[in-house]
Scaffold this motif. Sequence first.
Motif, short mmCIF file in Angstrom:
data_model
loop_
_atom_site.label_atom_id
_atom_site.label_comp_id
_atom_site.label_asym_id
_atom_site.label_seq_id
_atom_site.Cartn_x
_atom_site.Cartn_y
_atom_site.Cartn_z
N ARG A 1 0.83 -1.21 0.00
CA ARG A 1 0.00 0.00 0.00
C ARG A 1 0.86 1.26 0.00
O ARG A 1 0.57 2.22 -0.70
N GLU A 2 1.91 1.26 0.82
CA GLU A 2 2.78 2.43 0.88
C GLU A 2 3.48 2.66 -0.44
O GLU A 2 3.60 3.79 -0.90
N ARG A 3 3.94 1.60 -1.07
CA ARG A 3 4.69 1.75 -2.32
C ARG A 3 3.80 2.10 -3.51
O ARG A 3 4.15 2.93 -4.33
N TYR A 4 2.65 1.44 -3.60
CA TYR A 4 1.82 1.61 -4.79
C TYR A 4 0.73 2.66 -4.64
O TYR A 4 0.30 3.25 -5.62
N CYS A 5 0.27 2.86 -3.44
CA CYS A 5 -0.84 3.81 -3.24
C CYS A 5 -0.41 5.04 -2.46
O CYS A 5 -1.23 5.92 -2.22
N HIS A 6 0.83 5.08 -2.04
CA HIS A 6 1.36 6.20 -1.24
C HIS A 6 0.47 6.44 -0.02
O HIS A 6 0.14 7.56 0.30
N GLN A 7 0.06 5.36 0.63
CA GLN A 7 -0.83 5.46 1.79
C GLN A 7 -0.03 5.44 3.09
O GLN A 7 0.06 4.43 3.76
N LYS A 8 0.54 6.55 3.43
CA LYS A 8 1.17 6.69 4.73
C LYS A 8 0.26 7.54 5.59
O LYS A 8 -0.46 8.40 5.10
N LEU A 9 0.29 7.30 6.88
CA LEU A 9 -0.58 8.05 7.78
C LEU A 9 -0.15 9.51 7.82
O LEU A 9 1.03 9.82 7.92
N PRO A 10 -1.12 10.41 7.75
CA PRO A 10 -0.79 11.83 7.88
C PRO A 10 -0.42 12.15 9.33
O PRO A 10 -0.73 11.38 10.24
N GLU A 11 0.23 13.29 9.53
CA GLU A 11 0.56 13.71 10.89
C GLU A 11 -0.71 13.89 11.71
O GLU A 11 -0.82 13.43 12.82
N LYS A 12 -1.66 14.62 11.16
CA LYS A 12 -2.98 14.81 11.78
C LYS A 12 -4.02 14.55 10.70
O LYS A 12 -3.88 14.99 9.57
N PRO A 13 -5.08 13.83 11.03
CA PRO A 13 -6.10 13.56 10.02
C PRO A 13 -6.82 14.84 9.60
O PRO A 13 -7.08 15.71 10.42
N PHE A 14 -7.12 14.95 8.33
CA PHE A 14 -7.74 16.14 7.77
C PHE A 14 -9.25 15.92 7.66
O PHE A 14 -9.69 14.89 7.17
N GLY A 15 -10.03 16.88 8.10
CA GLY A 15 -11.48 16.82 7.96
C GLY A 15 -12.21 16.17 9.11
O GLY A 15 -13.44 16.20 9.16
#
Length: 103
Positions: free
Chosen positions: A25-39
């Motif tokens: 997921r991290e490599r292909y979807c760039h899904q790393k956790l944000p520092e703080k969730p947005f919204g």
Amino acid sequence: MSKRKLKESTLSVGDCVSKAQTILRERYCHQKLPEKPFGVESQYKHLLELLRRTAVHGESNSVLIVGPRGAGKTMLLKCVLRELLEVKQVKENVLLVHLNGKY
């Protein structure tokens, strides 16, 4: 077959699959956790405070997070847990268990 030496691993099959999924997921979807969730700032603060009181003061609380697929439920919880586990009192009092509803 690869000439790389195989390392002895103590990971279970489920842990290996989970780790592989995370890496992909991290490599292909760039899904790393944000520092703080947005919204979802207000939900983030509320959940953080609720879990902090549970871990530090031993309050008995329950949480049910519901929403449609892809709404950010897991992201919200992971961001809260990441921040929460940085607190020394919480780290000493909490045993984190991940359950997978697929099995």
